[in-house]
Design a protein around this motif. Structure first.
Motif, PDB file in Angstrom:
ATOM      1  N   ILE A  41       3.341  18.664   6.802  1.00 10.47           N
ATOM      2  CA  ILE A  41       2.462  17.015   7.376  1.00 10.47           C
ATOM      3  C   ILE A  41       1.181  16.320   6.633  1.00 10.47           C
ATOM      4  N   ASP A  42      -0.089  17.275   5.644  1.00 12.05           N
ATOM      5  CA  ASP A  42      -0.625  17.051   5.181  1.00 12.05           C
ATOM      6  C   ASP A  42      -0.866  16.454   3.863  1.00 12.05           C
ATOM      7  N   GLU A  43       0.762  16.574   2.845  1.00  9.44           N
ATOM      8  CA  GLU A  43       2.013  15.920   1.742  1.00  9.44           C
ATOM      9  C   GLU A  43       1.085  14.829   2.015  1.00  9.44           C
ATOM     10  N   MET A  44       1.200  13.851   0.843  1.00 13.10           N
ATOM     11  CA  MET A  44       0.907  12.679   1.000  1.00 13.10           C
ATOM     12  C   MET A  44       2.534  12.118   0.742  1.00 13.10           C
ATOM     13  N   VAL A  45       2.767  10.916   1.333  1.00 13.85           N
ATOM     14  CA  VAL A  45       3.995  10.240   1.159  1.00 13.85           C
ATOM     15  C   VAL A  45       4.501   9.261   0.201  1.00 13.85           C
ATOM     16  N   GLU A  46       5.618   8.950  -0.801  1.00 17.16           N
ATOM     17  CA  GLU A  46       5.673   8.295  -1.441  1.00 17.16           C
ATOM     18  C   GLU A  46       6.296   6.857  -1.564  1.00 17.16           C
ATOM     19  N   LEU A  47       5.864   5.912  -2.017  1.00 16.71           N
ATOM     20  CA  LEU A  47       6.327   4.501  -2.348  1.00 16.71           C
ATOM     21  C   LEU A  47       7.299   4.679  -3.389  1.00 16.71           C
ATOM     22  N   VAL A  48       9.204   4.009  -2.565  1.00 21.71           N
ATOM     23  CA  VAL A  48       9.739   4.120  -3.610  1.00 21.71           C
ATOM     24  C   VAL A  48      10.944   3.505  -3.422  1.00 21.71           C
ATOM     25  N   VAL A  62      -2.968   1.069  11.637  1.00 21.44           N
ATOM     26  CA  VAL A  62      -3.850  -0.614  11.931  1.00 21.44           C
ATOM     27  C   VAL A  62      -3.401  -1.375  13.117  1.00 21.44           C
ATOM     28  N   ASN A  63      -4.817  -1.810  13.754  1.00 19.28           N
ATOM     29  CA  ASN A  63      -4.293  -2.703  14.314  1.00 19.28           C
ATOM     30  C   ASN A  63      -2.574  -3.142  15.904  1.00 19.28           C
ATOM     31  N   GLY A  64      -2.751  -1.444  15.371  1.00 17.34           N
ATOM     32  CA  GLY A  64      -1.748  -1.035  16.331  1.00 17.34           C
ATOM     33  C   GLY A  64      -0.857  -0.841  15.194  1.00 17.34           C
ATOM     34  N   ASN A  65      -0.638  -0.755  14.535  1.00 18.79           N
ATOM     35  CA  ASN A  65       0.648  -1.035  13.159  1.00 18.79           C
ATOM     36  C   ASN A  65       0.819  -0.105  12.560  1.00 18.79           C
ATOM     37  N   TYR A  66       1.842   0.990  11.955  1.00 18.97           N
ATOM     38  CA  TYR A  66       1.798   1.572  11.034  1.00 18.97           C
ATOM     39  C   TYR A  66       1.740   0.494   9.771  1.00 18.97           C
ATOM     40  N   ALA A  67       1.098   1.931   8.773  1.00 21.21           N
ATOM     41  CA  ALA A  67       1.249   1.119   7.231  1.00 21.21           C
ATOM     42  C   ALA A  67       0.577   1.916   6.267  1.00 21.21           C
ATOM     43  N   PHE A  68       0.849   1.795   5.000  1.00 22.37           N
ATOM     44  CA  PHE A  68       1.163   2.720   4.188  1.00 22.37           C
ATOM     45  C   PHE A  68      -0.324   2.799   3.722  1.00 22.37           C
ATOM     46  N   GLU A  69      -1.071   3.597   3.051  1.00 21.51           N
ATOM     47  CA  GLU A  69      -2.271   3.465   2.742  1.00 21.51           C
ATOM     48  C   GLU A  69      -3.040   4.029   1.460  1.00 21.51           C
ATOM     49  N   VAL A  70      -2.652   3.234  -0.082  1.00 21.25           N
ATOM     50  CA  VAL A  70      -2.300   3.821  -1.216  1.00 21.25           C
ATOM     51  C   VAL A  70      -3.158   4.543  -1.852  1.00 21.25           C
ATOM     52  N   THR A  71      -3.032   5.541  -2.430  1.00 22.88           N
ATOM     53  CA  THR A  71      -4.242   6.496  -3.313  1.00 22.88           C
ATOM     54  C   THR A  71      -3.765   6.749  -4.147  1.00 22.88           C
ATOM     55  N   GLU A  72      -2.519   6.687  -4.755  1.00 24.65           N
ATOM     56  CA  GLU A  72      -2.066   7.070  -5.904  1.00 24.65           C
ATOM     57  C   GLU A  72      -1.260   5.998  -6.641  1.00 24.65           C
ATOM     58  N   VAL A  73      -1.594   5.528  -7.749  1.00 21.14           N
ATOM     59  CA  VAL A  73       0.193   4.644  -8.522  1.00 21.14           C
ATOM     60  C   VAL A  73       0.228   5.181  -9.634  1.00 21.14           C
ATOM     61  N   ALA A  74       1.252   4.734  -9.859  1.00 20.84           N
ATOM     62  CA  ALA A  74       2.065   4.726 -10.931  1.00 20.84           C
ATOM     63  C   ALA A  74       2.091   4.260 -12.051  1.00 20.84           C
ATOM     64  N   PRO A  75       2.013   4.806 -13.314  1.00 16.65           N
ATOM     65  CA  PRO A  75       1.505   4.039 -14.577  1.00 16.65           C
ATOM     66  C   PRO A  75       1.666   2.770 -14.745  1.00 16.65           C
ATOM     67  N   GLU A  76       1.275   1.743 -14.844  1.00 19.35           N
ATOM     68  CA  GLU A  76       2.243   0.510 -15.387  1.00 19.35           C
ATOM     69  C   GLU A  76       3.315   0.518 -15.527  1.00 19.35           C
ATOM     70  N   GLN A  77       3.819   1.202 -16.841  1.00 22.34           N
ATOM     71  CA  GLN A  77       4.884   1.138 -17.179  1.00 22.34           C
ATOM     72  C   GLN A  77       6.363   2.018 -16.496  1.00 22.34           C
ATOM     73  N   THR A  78       6.226   3.047 -15.527  1.00 19.21           N
ATOM     74  CA  THR A  78       6.802   3.003 -14.183  1.00 19.21           C
ATOM     75  C   THR A  78       7.271   2.084 -13.023  1.00 19.21           C
ATOM     76  N   ARG A  79       6.395   1.259 -12.656  1.00 21.35           N
ATOM     77  CA  ARG A  79       6.197   0.590 -11.995  1.00 21.35           C
ATOM     78  C   ARG A  79       7.454  -0.994 -12.376  1.00 21.35           C
ATOM     79  N   LYS A  80       7.187  -0.976 -14.008  1.00 21.94           N
ATOM     80  CA  LYS A  80       7.530  -1.843 -14.085  1.00 21.94           C
ATOM     81  C   LYS A  80       9.668  -1.980 -14.210  1.00 21.94           C
TER      82      LYS A  80
END
Length: 90
Positions: A41-48, A62-80
């Motif tokens: 339960i305490d592990e991070m969620v991944e944006l894939v 947030v305002n009664g809706n689920y939201a994803f709060e980013v705490t880590e971002v993959a390197p730019e090359q991975t995102r591209k």
């Protein structure tokens, strides 16, 4: 980033965890069934995006809706690399 790409849309998935099932198990699922995932339960969620993890974070409300709060971002090359670019744009 060129303005042409600013409006480019893509599918993103928040991965809370996973579980391998047999087809038989999936067919027998009923309302109210619980599936234990491979994460605590305490592990991070991944944006894939396109099968690549581009960020990690937490689920927040947030305002009664689920939201994803980013705490880590993959390197730019991975995102591209996660975006399947039309060959005319590469």
């Amino acid at each position: 980033m060129p303005e042409l790409l600013e409006g480019l849309r893509f599918d993103a998935v928040l991965r809370l965890g996973s579980r391998e099932l047999t087809l038989g198990d999936a067919v027998r699922l009923q309302s109210g069934a619980g599936l234990r995932l491979d994460r605590q339960i305490d592990e991070m969620v991944e944006l894939v995006v396109s099968g690549r993890v581009v960020a990690r974070g937490e689920i927040v409300i947030v305002n009664g809706n689920y939201a994803f709060e980013v705490t880590e971002v993959a390197p730019e090359q991975t995102r591209k690399e996660s975006v399947e670019w039309p060959t005319s744009i590469q």
